[in-house]
Enzyme design. Sequence first.
Site, PDB file in Angstrom:
ATOM      1  N   TYR A 184       0.419 -12.858   0.588  1.00 24.97           N
ATOM      2  CA  TYR A 184       0.247 -11.467   0.141  1.00 24.97           C
ATOM      3  C   TYR A 184       1.527 -10.694   0.393  1.00 24.97           C
ATOM      4  O   TYR A 184       1.993 -10.598   1.533  1.00 24.97           O
ATOM      5  CB  TYR A 184      -0.930 -10.844   0.901  1.00 24.97           C
ATOM      6  CG  TYR A 184      -1.260  -9.415   0.547  1.00 24.97           C
ATOM      7  CD1 TYR A 184      -0.850  -8.827  -0.653  1.00 24.97           C
ATOM      8  CD2 TYR A 184      -2.016  -8.633   1.414  1.00 24.97           C
ATOM      9  CE1 TYR A 184      -1.176  -7.517  -0.967  1.00 24.97           C
ATOM     10  CE2 TYR A 184      -2.347  -7.319   1.110  1.00 24.97           C
ATOM     11  CZ  TYR A 184      -1.919  -6.770  -0.083  1.00 24.97           C
ATOM     12  OH  TYR A 184      -2.237  -5.472  -0.383  1.00 24.97           O
ATOM     13  N   LYS A 235      -0.838 -12.761  -3.854  1.00 20.48           N
ATOM     14  CA  LYS A 235      -1.232 -11.432  -4.301  1.00 20.48           C
ATOM     15  C   LYS A 235       0.028 -10.584  -4.225  1.00 20.48           C
ATOM     16  O   LYS A 235       0.592 -10.391  -3.146  1.00 20.48           O
ATOM     17  CB  LYS A 235      -2.326 -10.844  -3.408  1.00 20.48           C
ATOM     18  CG  LYS A 235      -2.717  -9.414  -3.801  1.00 20.48           C
ATOM     19  CD  LYS A 235      -3.737  -8.811  -2.846  1.00 20.48           C
ATOM     20  CE  LYS A 235      -4.040  -7.365  -3.233  1.00 20.48           C
ATOM     21  NZ  LYS A 235      -4.970  -6.706  -2.286  1.00 20.48           N
TER      22      LYS A 235
END
Length: 290
Positions: free
Chosen positions: A133, A161
């Site tokens: 992420y 992400k």
Amino acid sequence: MIKGSIVALVTPFTNDNKVNYSKLYELLDYQINNGSDGILLFGTTGEGSTLTKNEKVEIAKRSIEYVKNRIPLILNAGSNSTQEAIELVKELSSLQPYALLVINPYYNKGNDEGIFKHYQELNKVSEVPIIIYNVPSRTGKDMSISLIKRIMTLDKIIGIKEASSDINKLIELSKIQNEKFYWYSGNDYRVIEDIKLGSKGLIGVMTNSHPKLVKEMIDCTFIEDFEKAYDIFFKLENYIKSLSLEVNPIPIKEALNILGYDVGNFRLPLYNLENEKREILIDALKEIEE
């Protein structure tokens, strides 16, 4: 590999600020019944920073048992301490969720070699896949494409992400992704454009309150029905903007409470939305229903 609409689920609290498990089950069912493709538990939107390790493990255990493989569950296992992250990854991955989400270290940040070794250590101990992420606004560190390319060589890493708004970087992510490594948008406002660039879906906030609409918008984008996708987006646009009136997840929890879902308040340092901002949020929600 999971793709589509993945909700970063809020964590509901009782009046005395304990985790409200009966409400959590309702929220899980709501997402499943309205077409979401995956659920992320106790991320930023789920107030993971103020949940204890024991609470995270309990939420994970109960959710996995309750969901019974009806939808993929992703668990947040990030920390800016590698040792702490190792312990969390070991415990959460042993519960056999679909995957773990692991943010790059924040505050102390780490240099590129340190961040790579951070993920390398987590890769060694995880029993399940890991999605990394990158959110520079919260970590103070933007992972470069060259660093991401190194991390994605680790065998448990299956995606990222990405919350950067750098178009050139997003294009490069699309170039390096493959059948074993997807990139997911972390930006509700950019979801259509990100999917057009190559993203495999959204790990999003607005999906908490409007899963069916978000799922429809994303599905339309995948099949290049952009007219319908943008029709839905324009209906949601002011609402998406209103979710940035304060730090996440203050506006989305307020929105859910306004809509009658009774997800409770926040744990400090998060606090209620100011009245003026709350009125803007209410007006934006009304636009969706018109």
